[in-house]
Design a protein around this motif. Sequence first.
Motif, short mmCIF file in Angstrom:
data_model
loop_
_atom_site.label_atom_id
_atom_site.label_comp_id
_atom_site.label_asym_id
_atom_site.label_seq_id
_atom_site.Cartn_x
_atom_site.Cartn_y
_atom_site.Cartn_z
N ARG A 110 4.90 28.31 14.14
CA ARG A 110 4.67 27.37 15.38
C ARG A 110 6.13 26.52 15.28
O ARG A 110 7.38 26.13 14.96
CB ARG A 110 3.95 26.62 14.91
N VAL A 111 6.39 25.96 17.03
CA VAL A 111 7.85 25.51 17.00
C VAL A 111 7.05 24.29 18.29
O VAL A 111 6.46 25.05 19.11
CB VAL A 111 8.89 26.54 17.90
N ASP A 112 7.72 23.42 18.20
CA ASP A 112 7.08 22.00 19.38
C ASP A 112 7.74 21.25 19.13
O ASP A 112 9.16 20.80 18.61
CB ASP A 112 5.62 21.65 18.30
N LEU A 113 7.33 20.31 20.45
CA LEU A 113 8.73 19.50 20.37
C LEU A 113 7.86 18.49 21.56
O LEU A 113 6.76 18.06 21.96
CB LEU A 113 9.44 20.28 22.20
N GLU A 114 8.73 17.56 21.83
CA GLU A 114 8.08 16.28 22.57
C GLU A 114 9.13 15.89 24.07
O GLU A 114 10.64 16.55 24.17
CB GLU A 114 8.18 15.03 22.32
N VAL A 115 9.07 16.13 25.28
CA VAL A 115 9.08 15.99 26.19
C VAL A 115 8.74 14.76 27.26
O VAL A 115 7.83 14.99 27.32
CB VAL A 115 9.56 17.40 27.16
N TYR A 116 9.92 14.05 27.55
CA TYR A 116 9.07 12.86 29.08
C TYR A 116 8.96 13.68 29.34
O TYR A 116 8.94 14.26 30.29
CB TYR A 116 10.39 11.67 28.22
N ASP A 117 7.79 12.82 30.54
CA ASP A 117 7.32 13.22 31.81
C ASP A 117 7.47 12.97 32.79
O ASP A 117 7.37 13.72 34.21
CB ASP A 117 5.70 12.35 32.15
N PHE A 118 8.60 12.51 32.94
CA PHE A 118 9.93 12.37 33.61
C PHE A 118 11.16 13.85 34.17
O PHE A 118 11.14 13.91 34.46
CB PHE A 118 10.53 10.89 34.31
N ASN A 119 11.45 14.09 32.91
CA ASN A 119 12.10 15.43 32.53
C ASN A 119 11.75 16.71 32.87
O ASN A 119 11.08 17.51 32.56
CB ASN A 119 12.74 15.74 31.20
N GLU A 120 11.57 16.74 34.82
CA GLU A 120 10.51 18.14 34.90
C GLU A 120 11.34 19.47 35.25
O GLU A 120 10.38 20.40 34.72
CB GLU A 120 9.96 17.64 36.99
N ARG A 121 12.99 18.76 35.36
CA ARG A 121 13.21 20.12 34.93
C ARG A 121 13.16 20.94 33.23
O ARG A 121 13.23 21.96 33.40
CB ARG A 121 14.72 20.06 35.03
N ALA A 122 13.43 20.32 32.65
CA ALA A 122 12.78 20.36 30.74
C ALA A 122 11.69 20.94 31.43
O ALA A 122 11.37 22.29 30.11
CB ALA A 122 13.30 19.70 30.18
N ILE A 123 10.58 20.56 31.61
CA ILE A 123 9.00 20.74 31.37
C ILE A 123 9.22 22.54 31.95
O ILE A 123 8.81 23.32 31.43
CB ILE A 123 8.50 19.40 31.86
N HIS A 124 9.40 22.64 33.08
CA HIS A 124 9.27 23.79 34.19
C HIS A 124 10.34 24.97 33.35
O HIS A 124 9.69 25.85 33.13
CB HIS A 124 10.61 23.61 35.27
N VAL A 125 11.08 25.06 32.15
CA VAL A 125 12.23 25.78 30.93
C VAL A 125 10.77 25.70 29.99
O VAL A 125 10.73 27.13 30.23
CB VAL A 125 13.38 25.67 31.00
#
Length: 163
Positions: free
Chosen positions: A112-127
């Motif tokens: 398992r690999v996990d992460l957190e990303v802030y909801d406004f970081n659409e570019r990262a969420i897409h990747v």
Amino acid sequence: MELVPLRLEFAAAMLAGGPQDDEVARFTGSHQTFELADVEAYIERTLNDPNRYTRAITEDGKFLGEVVLTIDPPNRSAGLRIVLWDGFGKGYGTIALQHVLDHAFTERGLHRVDLEVYDFNERAIHVYKKLGFREEGRLRDALLWDGVFHDAIVMSILSTDNI
């Protein structure tokens, strides 16, 4: 683009482009400021930690960012973090993440690999979604930035996912 082990020679570039940069600070949720000695100490800790896999993202020797796995061996899992100071829109983040995921699942045998990303970081969420990460949930109002609360989205990818 190359991924190389993080080295002390990158400390000044990390300091110049790190949380002192408004956009980088916002995307990483960092309210701190750092001195060169702080960055050098971080690099030293990273170099001497067998449960941390850190790579500098470079182009022609220029430091562009870093990608980090913080490994939890007993649970065959790791937390993932990536930050780019430069080189946006060239696929460097995707390449770096693919490398680290391959290292996690193939070299380290993680599950398992996990992460957190802030909801406004659409570019990262897409990747992350493109690479096979799935949203697991949200930490509601986890970040207060410029008087506005933002959710942290928790995402993960498993070695058994069809990616």
